[in-house]
Design a protein around this motif. Structure first.
Motif, PDB file in Angstrom:
ATOM      1  N   THR A 183       0.848  -1.196   0.000  1.00 55.60           N
ATOM      2  CA  THR A 183       0.000   0.000   0.000  1.00 55.60           C
ATOM      3  C   THR A 183       0.881   1.243   0.000  1.00 55.60           C
ATOM      4  OG1 THR A 183      -1.619  -1.215   1.353  1.00 55.60           O
ATOM      5  CG2 THR A 183      -1.934   1.167   1.115  1.00 55.60           C
ATOM      6  N   PRO A 184       0.814   2.061  -1.044  1.00 62.26           N
ATOM      7  CA  PRO A 184       1.675   3.245  -1.104  1.00 62.26           C
ATOM      8  C   PRO A 184       1.406   4.192   0.072  1.00 62.26           C
ATOM      9  CG  PRO A 184       0.718   2.786  -3.252  1.00 62.26           C
ATOM     10  CD  PRO A 184       0.020   1.900  -2.275  1.00 62.26           C
ATOM     11  N   SER A 185       2.480   4.584   0.762  1.00 66.24           N
ATOM     12  CA  SER A 185       2.360   5.510   1.885  1.00 66.24           C
ATOM     13  C   SER A 185       2.751   6.912   1.446  1.00 66.24           C
ATOM     14  CB  SER A 185       3.243   5.049   3.045  1.00 66.24           C
ATOM     15  OG  SER A 185       4.610   5.048   2.650  1.00 66.24           O
ATOM     16  N   GLY A 186       2.615   7.852   2.342  1.00 60.99           N
ATOM     17  CA  GLY A 186       2.924   9.225   1.996  1.00 60.99           C
ATOM     18  C   GLY A 186       1.930   9.826   1.023  1.00 60.99           C
ATOM     19  N   HIS A 187       0.707   9.331   1.037  1.00 62.31           N
ATOM     20  CA  HIS A 187      -0.382   9.868   0.222  1.00 62.31           C
ATOM     21  C   HIS A 187      -1.454  10.380   1.190  1.00 62.31           C
ATOM     22  CE1 HIS A 187       1.717   7.638  -2.876  1.00 62.31           C
ATOM     23  NE2 HIS A 187       0.928   8.137  -3.792  1.00 62.31           N
ATOM     24  N   TYR A 188      -1.449  11.680   1.383  1.00 58.53           N
ATOM     25  CA  TYR A 188      -2.306  12.284   2.400  1.00 58.53           C
ATOM     26  C   TYR A 188      -3.736  12.499   1.901  1.00 58.53           C
ATOM     27  CZ  TYR A 188       1.667  13.596   5.389  1.00 58.53           C
ATOM     28  OH  TYR A 188       2.769  13.582   6.216  1.00 58.53           O
ATOM     29  N   THR A 189      -4.681  12.088   2.726  1.00 58.83           N
ATOM     30  CA  THR A 189      -6.067  12.510   2.569  1.00 58.83           C
ATOM     31  C   THR A 189      -6.427  13.306   3.818  1.00 58.83           C
ATOM     32  OG1 THR A 189      -6.728  10.643   1.162  1.00 58.83           O
ATOM     33  CG2 THR A 189      -8.474  11.765   2.383  1.00 58.83           C
TER      34      THR A 189
END
Length: 202
Positions: A183-189
Motif C-alpha cells: 500500500t503506497p504511503s505518503g499519500h495524504y487525505t
C-alpha cells in the motif's frame, strides 16, 4: 383631504418596503464548508533498509490552503509534506498548533492554542509517533492519524484553518486493509476549513 391621506399612506408603504430591503440589513451567515484533499502524494525518501542510506531523495510537496492547490516552493505555500513530516512556511509567517477535539465541534480557535513556527531544530507540527498527528505501530509497520488531533494553521494571508488528517495511505483504505509492503504511503487525505475573513471562528 382624502387625496392627501391616500398620498401619505402610499408614501408610508413605500418607505416601509424600502427600509426592509436596504443595505443596512446584516448579510446572512453562509456556513463554511470543508474542503477534502485526496491522495496528496508526498512519499518519503527511499532508504536502504540494510544500511540506512538514502537511495533516492524525494522533494517536499508545497500546498497552498488559500488556493487548495500544490504550488512551487517560491510561491505562497502554507504547508509542505514529505513522508510523515509537515513543514510550515515560517518565512511567510505561517504558524500552526495542534489541539485535541472533534473536528466538527471546534467552532473557534481555542484561546489555549499555542501557535508556533518551524525552527532549525523543531517543527511547529511535531514529528514522531504520538507527539504530533500520527501513531506508528511497530508491530504492523503502519502510520495512522491520532483520533481527535486537529491541526490549526494561520496561513500566509493571516487566515485561520482547521485541518484533520484522515489517512496516510493511497486511496484512504481501512486500517485493517493496509499492507505496508504494497500500500503506497505518503499519500495524504485530509479535510480542512478555511475562514477567509481573518476571523477566529469557523
Amino acid at each position: 383631504m382624502k387625496t392627501m391621506q391616500k398620498f401619505i399612506f402610499t408614501v408610508g408603504i413605500i418607505t416601509f418596503l424600502f427600509s426592509c430591503n436596504n443595505n443596512d440589513e446584516p448579510a446572512p451567515v453562509v456556513p463554511l464548508e470543508a474542503t477534502l484533499v485526496e491522495d496528496l502524494a508526498a512519499p518519503n525518501d527511499l532508504i536502504d533498509r540494510t544500511t540506512g542510506q538514502v537511495i533516492e531523495e524525494r522533494p517536499f510537496q508545497y500546498f497552498s490552503m488559500e488556493q487548495n492547490a500544490i504550488v512551487n516552493e517560491n510561491e505562497d505555500w502554507d504547508l509542505a509534506f514529505k513522508g510523515t513530516t509537515i513543514r510550515v512556511n515560517s518565512a511567510k509567517n505561517v504558524s500552526a498548533a495542534i489541539v485535541t477535539g472533534i473536528f466538527e465541534e471546534i467552532t473557534e480557535v481555542p484561546a489555549s492554542a499555542v501557535f508556533a513556527k518551524d525552527t532549525a531544530t523543531s517543527f511547529a507540527i511535531p514529528t514522531g509517533s504520538g507527539t504530533g498527528w500520527y501513531n506508528y505501530n511497530s508491530a504492523t509497520f503502519t502510520v495512522t492519524p491520532i483520533p481527535g488531533r486537529v491541526i490549526l494553521v494561520q496561513t500566509t494571508k493571516g487566515n485561520y484553518v482547521k485541518m484533520e488528517i484522515l489517512s496516510y495511505y493511497k486511496g484512504n483504505p481501512p486500517v485493517e486493509q493496509i499492507d505496508p509492503r504494497t500500500t503506497p504511503s505518503g499519500h495524504y487525505t485530509f479535510r480542512y476549513i478555511l475562514q477567509p475573513n481573518g476571523s477566529t471562528r469557523f
